[in-house]
Design an enzyme around this catalytic site. Structure first.
Site: not given
Length: 327
Positions: A78, A83, A92, A152, A186, A193, A210, A303
């Site tokens: 990640y 991203h 959030r 992604e 991806d 999710q 993927s 990503t």
């Protein structure tokens, strides 16, 4: 150069060739360049021998591409800072967009190698549990086909050589363990999710497909395109500190959407320089506790997005979480 491994190019995958290491990869690359170069002095060059050329080269239209390696394991990181921040903002808010650990270590999850497929393979919309009304007091999911299927834009690395169980790969040695790079998509079912990823992360939302490119670009070939990634202002642990400043590949990456009628539109354009963590850092962290990486393992970058509106590497970002249309 291959006298001890004369059959590596007779196999259906490149795993055995990858396992020979970076020095052999460099030698083979140089030999191929010499055979193909218009300026070569090699008497066996394909330029001067039509029979040899016809025997050695196939027209692209006659070729059906397959996965270039047999992938034993697949870990998706990640490392795309922009991203991660933008997606965190969507869910959030800016103040809590990134978790406290994000700039301290390369965050990742283990995905499925069994569903890694080569480019142009059809992807089937997955079925999973979906929460149709997240605001409802009583959380009752339904089982249905994903309604928020996302792509992604990522880079992937294929491992050449790994490490033994209980050992680790040091940061400044990690580059020598890389075979080459692939493009990686991806695929993600965002509604599946959203319901499943707490507390242990994505599962069925990510394991259905993927996609990687059929061609692996050797690490040596991308050496001239190394650049400095996004600056990490956090004081990181010593095992993640690189002696090399130019630690990520700088490639122009594009996303083009093609309809069933054949109309294509460029919807995003970014650069692989937009990574907070380098692949050597990912490798060093992956093996820190003694986890063995193996030849053919796939590591994803996460990503890759820029900061501008047309530089987003996922439909989630491009649409603002589904709030705006993508033309």
């Amino acid at each position: 150069m291959l006298k001890d491994s004369p059959t590596v190019f007779h196999e259906p995958t490149l795993n055995s060739f990858a396992a020979l290491g970076r020095q052999i990869h460099s030698q083979v690359r140089s030999a191929l360049q010499d055979l193909l170069s218009s300026e070569t002095q090699n008497p066996a060059a394909l330029r001067d021998d039509p029979d040899l050329r016809n025997a050695a080269l196939l027209h692209r239209s006659t070729v059906h591409n397959h996965l270039p390696v047999s992938i034993g394991d697949y870990t998706d990181f990640y490392a795309g800072y922009n991203h991660a921040f933008m997606v965190g903002c969507l869910f959030r808010g800016p103040a809590n967009a990134l978790q406290p650990n994000y700039t301290h270590l390369p965050v990742a999850y283990h995905s499925r190698s069994s569903s890694v497929i080569v480019s142009n393979t059809p992807v089937y919309r997955p079925i999973g549990q979906i929460l149709l009304d997240p605001s409802a007091e009583q959380k009752e999911p339904t089982t249905a086909a994903a309604r928020r299927l996302d792509m992604e834009l990522e880079l992937g690395v294929i491992m050449a050589t790994g490490n033994e169980l209980g050992s680790r790969i040091k940061i400044d040695d990690a580059e020598s363990h890389i075979f080459g790079y692939v493009l990686l998509n991806d695929w993600s079912a965002r509604d599946i999710q959203a319901w499943e990823y707490v507390p242990l992360g994505p599962f069925n939302a990510k394991n259905f497909a993927s996609t990687i490119s059929p061609w692996i670009v050797l690490a040596d070939a991308l050496e001239p395109f190394m650049a400095k990634g996004i600056e990490n202002k956090t004081v990181i642990q010593n095992y993640l500190k690189e002696s090399r400043a130019e630690n990520v590949v700088d490639l122009e990456l594009e996303v083009e959407l093609t309809t069933s009628e054949g109309h294509s539109t460029m919807i995003a354009k970014t650069t692989s320089r937009n990574l907070l963590w380098s692949f050597p850092q990912m490798i060093a962290h992956h093996t820190l506790g003694g986890c063995p990486l193996r030849t053919g393992d796939l590591l994803g970058s996460g990503t890759i997005s820029g900061t501008e509106a047309n530089q987003k590497g996922s439909l989630l970002e491009l649409s603002g979480g589904g709030k705006s249309e993508i033309t």
